[in-house]
Design a protein around this motif. Sequence first.
Motif, PDB file in Angstrom:
ATOM      1  N   VAL A 108       0.818  -1.220   0.000  1.00 32.96           N
ATOM      2  CA  VAL A 108       0.000   0.000   0.000  1.00 32.96           C
ATOM      3  C   VAL A 108       0.850   1.269   0.000  1.00 32.96           C
ATOM      4  CG1 VAL A 108      -1.827   1.263   1.181  1.00 32.96           C
ATOM      5  CG2 VAL A 108      -1.957  -1.218   1.000  1.00 32.96           C
ATOM      6  N   PRO A 109       1.594   1.585   1.077  1.00 35.13           N
ATOM      7  CA  PRO A 109       2.402   2.808   0.986  1.00 35.13           C
ATOM      8  C   PRO A 109       3.567   2.649   0.017  1.00 35.13           C
ATOM      9  CG  PRO A 109       2.643   1.845   3.169  1.00 35.13           C
ATOM     10  CD  PRO A 109       1.650   1.022   2.418  1.00 35.13           C
ATOM     11  N   GLY A 110       3.992   1.413  -0.216  1.00 31.72           N
ATOM     12  CA  GLY A 110       5.052   1.184  -1.189  1.00 31.72           C
ATOM     13  C   GLY A 110       4.649   1.584  -2.595  1.00 31.72           C
ATOM     14  N   PHE A 111       3.367   1.379  -2.920  1.00 32.79           N
ATOM     15  CA  PHE A 111       2.848   1.806  -4.219  1.00 32.79           C
ATOM     16  C   PHE A 111       2.983   3.318  -4.369  1.00 32.79           C
ATOM     17  CE2 PHE A 111      -0.625   3.504  -6.732  1.00 32.79           C
ATOM     18  CZ  PHE A 111      -0.498   2.799  -7.917  1.00 32.79           C
ATOM     19  N   PHE A 112       2.549   4.045  -3.344  1.00 30.71           N
ATOM     20  CA  PHE A 112       2.603   5.501  -3.410  1.00 30.71           C
ATOM     21  C   PHE A 112       4.035   6.011  -3.369  1.00 30.71           C
ATOM     22  CE2 PHE A 112      -1.694   4.684  -1.829  1.00 30.71           C
ATOM     23  CZ  PHE A 112      -2.402   5.358  -2.806  1.00 30.71           C
ATOM     24  N   LEU A 113       4.911   5.318  -2.653  1.00 31.28           N
ATOM     25  CA  LEU A 113       6.319   5.704  -2.626  1.00 31.28           C
ATOM     26  C   LEU A 113       6.954   5.497  -3.995  1.00 31.28           C
ATOM     27  CD1 LEU A 113       8.819   6.631  -1.084  1.00 31.28           C
ATOM     28  CD2 LEU A 113       9.145   4.262  -0.354  1.00 31.28           C
ATOM     29  N   ALA A 114       6.695   4.364  -4.618  1.00 31.31           N
ATOM     30  CA  ALA A 114       7.239   4.099  -5.952  1.00 31.31           C
ATOM     31  C   ALA A 114       6.699   5.101  -6.968  1.00 31.31           C
ATOM     32  CB  ALA A 114       6.916   2.672  -6.386  1.00 31.31           C
ATOM     33  N   ALA A 115       5.404   5.407  -6.881  1.00 35.44           N
ATOM     34  CA  ALA A 115       4.815   6.377  -7.805  1.00 35.44           C
ATOM     35  C   ALA A 115       5.436   7.754  -7.618  1.00 35.44           C
ATOM     36  CB  ALA A 115       3.303   6.442  -7.594  1.00 35.44           C
ATOM     37  N   ALA A 116       5.665   8.148  -6.372  1.00 38.05           N
ATOM     38  CA  ALA A 116       6.263   9.457  -6.107  1.00 38.05           C
ATOM     39  C   ALA A 116       7.711   9.515  -6.584  1.00 38.05           C
ATOM     40  CB  ALA A 116       6.186   9.775  -4.619  1.00 38.05           C
ATOM     41  N   LEU A 117       8.462   8.438  -6.388  1.00 37.01           N
ATOM     42  CA  LEU A 117       9.853   8.432  -6.838  1.00 37.01           C
ATOM     43  C   LEU A 117       9.943   8.497  -8.359  1.00 37.01           C
ATOM     44  CD1 LEU A 117      11.400   5.825  -4.382  1.00 37.01           C
ATOM     45  CD2 LEU A 117      11.676   8.308  -4.354  1.00 37.01           C
ATOM     46  N   VAL A 118       9.100   7.750  -9.034  1.00 37.81           N
ATOM     47  CA  VAL A 118       9.076   7.810 -10.497  1.00 37.81           C
ATOM     48  C   VAL A 118       8.628   9.193 -10.957  1.00 37.81           C
ATOM     49  CG1 VAL A 118       7.912   6.900 -12.550  1.00 37.81           C
ATOM     50  CG2 VAL A 118       8.820   5.330 -10.853  1.00 37.81           C
ATOM     51  N   GLY A 119       7.655   9.763 -10.269  1.00 32.04           N
ATOM     52  CA  GLY A 119       7.199  11.103 -10.608  1.00 32.04           C
ATOM     53  C   GLY A 119       8.273  12.163 -10.397  1.00 32.04           C
ATOM     54  N   LEU A 120       9.021  12.045  -9.312  1.00 26.15           N
ATOM     55  CA  LEU A 120      10.109  12.997  -9.064  1.00 26.15           C
ATOM     56  C   LEU A 120      11.174  12.923 -10.143  1.00 26.15           C
ATOM     57  CD1 LEU A 120      10.582  12.713  -5.209  1.00 26.15           C
ATOM     58  CD2 LEU A 120       9.951  14.763  -6.473  1.00 26.15           C
ATOM     59  N   VAL A 121      11.553  11.717 -10.517  1.00 25.12           N
ATOM     60  CA  VAL A 121      12.563  11.562 -11.567  1.00 25.12           C
ATOM     61  C   VAL A 121      12.027  12.090 -12.892  1.00 25.12           C
ATOM     62  CG1 VAL A 121      13.847   9.865 -12.910  1.00 25.12           C
ATOM     63  CG2 VAL A 121      13.771   9.664 -10.449  1.00 25.12           C
ATOM     64  N   SER A 122      10.771  11.806 -13.181  1.00 30.69           N
ATOM     65  CA  SER A 122      10.189  12.262 -14.448  1.00 30.69           C
ATOM     66  C   SER A 122      10.095  13.780 -14.504  1.00 30.69           C
ATOM     67  CB  SER A 122       8.795  11.666 -14.641  1.00 30.69           C
ATOM     68  OG  SER A 122       8.878  10.274 -14.785  1.00 30.69           O
ATOM     69  N   GLY A 132       5.684  -5.245  11.545  1.00 29.68           N
ATOM     70  CA  GLY A 132       4.779  -4.594  10.601  1.00 29.68           C
ATOM     71  C   GLY A 132       4.544  -3.133  10.945  1.00 29.68           C
ATOM     72  N   LYS A 133       4.532  -2.825  12.230  1.00 28.36           N
ATOM     73  CA  LYS A 133       4.329  -1.443  12.651  1.00 28.36           C
ATOM     74  C   LYS A 133       5.463  -0.542  12.172  1.00 28.36           C
ATOM     75  CE  LYS A 133       3.611   1.357  16.769  1.00 28.36           C
ATOM     76  NZ  LYS A 133       3.515   1.355  18.232  1.00 28.36           N
ATOM     77  N   ARG A 134       6.689  -1.027  12.318  1.00 26.94           N
ATOM     78  CA  ARG A 134       7.845  -0.243  11.857  1.00 26.94           C
ATOM     79  C   ARG A 134       7.818  -0.082  10.343  1.00 26.94           C
ATOM     80  NH1 ARG A 134      12.218   0.578  15.246  1.00 26.94           N
ATOM     81  NH2 ARG A 134      13.604   0.611  13.447  1.00 26.94           N
ATOM     82  N   ALA A 135       7.428  -1.130   9.636  1.00 26.11           N
ATOM     83  CA  ALA A 135       7.358  -1.052   8.172  1.00 26.11           C
ATOM     84  C   ALA A 135       6.299  -0.037   7.750  1.00 26.11           C
ATOM     85  CB  ALA A 135       7.034  -2.436   7.592  1.00 26.11           C
ATOM     86  N   TRP A 136       5.142  -0.069   8.382  1.00 25.32           N
ATOM     87  CA  TRP A 136       4.085   0.888   8.048  1.00 25.32           C
ATOM     88  C   TRP A 136       4.511   2.313   8.371  1.00 25.32           C
ATOM     89  CZ3 TRP A 136      -0.373   1.118   5.446  1.00 25.32           C
ATOM     90  CH2 TRP A 136      -0.919  -0.088   5.016  1.00 25.32           C
ATOM     91  N   LEU A 137       5.158   2.514   9.512  1.00 24.29           N
ATOM     92  CA  LEU A 137       5.591   3.867   9.883  1.00 24.29           C
ATOM     93  C   LEU A 137       6.645   4.407   8.924  1.00 24.29           C
ATOM     94  CD1 LEU A 137       5.714   3.649  13.779  1.00 24.29           C
ATOM     95  CD2 LEU A 137       4.126   4.956  12.380  1.00 24.29           C
ATOM     96  N   TRP A 138       7.658   3.608   8.627  1.00 26.14           N
ATOM     97  CA  TRP A 138       8.731   4.068   7.740  1.00 26.14           C
ATOM     98  C   TRP A 138       8.249   4.266   6.311  1.00 26.14           C
ATOM     99  CZ3 TRP A 138      13.305   6.202   8.286  1.00 26.14           C
ATOM    100  CH2 TRP A 138      13.940   6.109   9.522  1.00 26.14           C
ATOM    101  N   LEU A 139       7.601   3.269   5.760  1.00 26.08           N
ATOM    102  CA  LEU A 139       7.159   3.379   4.367  1.00 26.08           C
ATOM    103  C   LEU A 139       6.041   4.402   4.211  1.00 26.08           C
ATOM    104  CD1 LEU A 139       7.332  -0.346   3.245  1.00 26.08           C
ATOM    105  CD2 LEU A 139       8.922   1.500   2.727  1.00 26.08           C
ATOM    106  N   GLY A 140       5.149   4.460   5.180  1.00 26.64           N
ATOM    107  CA  GLY A 140       4.101   5.476   5.134  1.00 26.64           C
ATOM    108  C   GLY A 140       4.676   6.880   5.246  1.00 26.64           C
ATOM    109  N   GLY A 141       5.640   7.054   6.140  1.00 22.42           N
ATOM    110  CA  GLY A 141       6.287   8.360   6.276  1.00 22.42           C
ATOM    111  C   GLY A 141       7.056   8.764   5.031  1.00 22.42           C
ATOM    112  N   LEU A 142       7.782   7.824   4.462  1.00 26.20           N
ATOM    113  CA  LEU A 142       8.523   8.122   3.233  1.00 26.20           C
ATOM    114  C   LEU A 142       7.578   8.434   2.073  1.00 26.20           C
ATOM    115  CD1 LEU A 142      11.404   5.495   3.346  1.00 26.20           C
ATOM    116  CD2 LEU A 142      11.616   7.974   3.521  1.00 26.20           C
ATOM    117  N   ALA A 143       6.476   7.704   1.997  1.00 26.29           N
ATOM    118  CA  ALA A 143       5.500   7.962   0.929  1.00 26.29           C
ATOM    119  C   ALA A 143       4.874   9.339   1.090  1.00 26.29           C
ATOM    120  CB  ALA A 143       4.425   6.874   0.923  1.00 26.29           C
ATOM    121  N   LEU A 144       4.514   9.700   2.320  1.00 31.47           N
ATOM    122  CA  LEU A 144       3.953  11.032   2.564  1.00 31.47           C
ATOM    123  C   LEU A 144       4.957  12.128   2.254  1.00 31.47           C
ATOM    124  CD1 LEU A 144       1.902  10.516   5.848  1.00 31.47           C
ATOM    125  CD2 LEU A 144       1.024  11.019   3.572  1.00 31.47           C
ATOM    126  N   PHE A 145       6.212  11.907   2.637  1.00 35.83           N
ATOM    127  CA  PHE A 145       7.258  12.888   2.348  1.00 35.83           C
ATOM    128  C   PHE A 145       7.452  13.062   0.850  1.00 35.83           C
ATOM    129  CE2 PHE A 145      11.734  13.808   1.445  1.00 35.83           C
ATOM    130  CZ  PHE A 145      11.833  15.061   2.040  1.00 35.83           C
TER     131      PHE A 145
END
Length: 87
Positions: free
Chosen positions: A10-24, A59-72
């Motif tokens: 879930v947040p990994g999808f948004f993180l990947a989309a944001a990273l691709v968007g930033l590069v683009s 799982g909590k740490r994964a959600w916090l880190w990936l969710g935070g990175l995706a939001l950032f």
Amino acid sequence: MWARVSAGIVPGFFLAAALVGLVSWLWPGPWESTMVIGLLAFFPLWIGIVCASLRFSSGKRAWLWLGGLALFAQGLLWLLQLSGWVR
């Protein structure tokens, strides 16, 4: 394990989309010229994030880190667009 995998999906999808968007957006030239390469790079990047989510201790740490990175990353995209650096 399922909490870590879902954090990668879930947040990994948004993180990947944001990273691709930033590069683009930050690549020289029009962003439309990077559309095909971005779409091709998105899926392996997303799968890499899902695999990396399994390295977290819980799982909590994964959600916090990936969710935070995706939001950032999504916030950075929004700020770049708001500032007028990209269209």
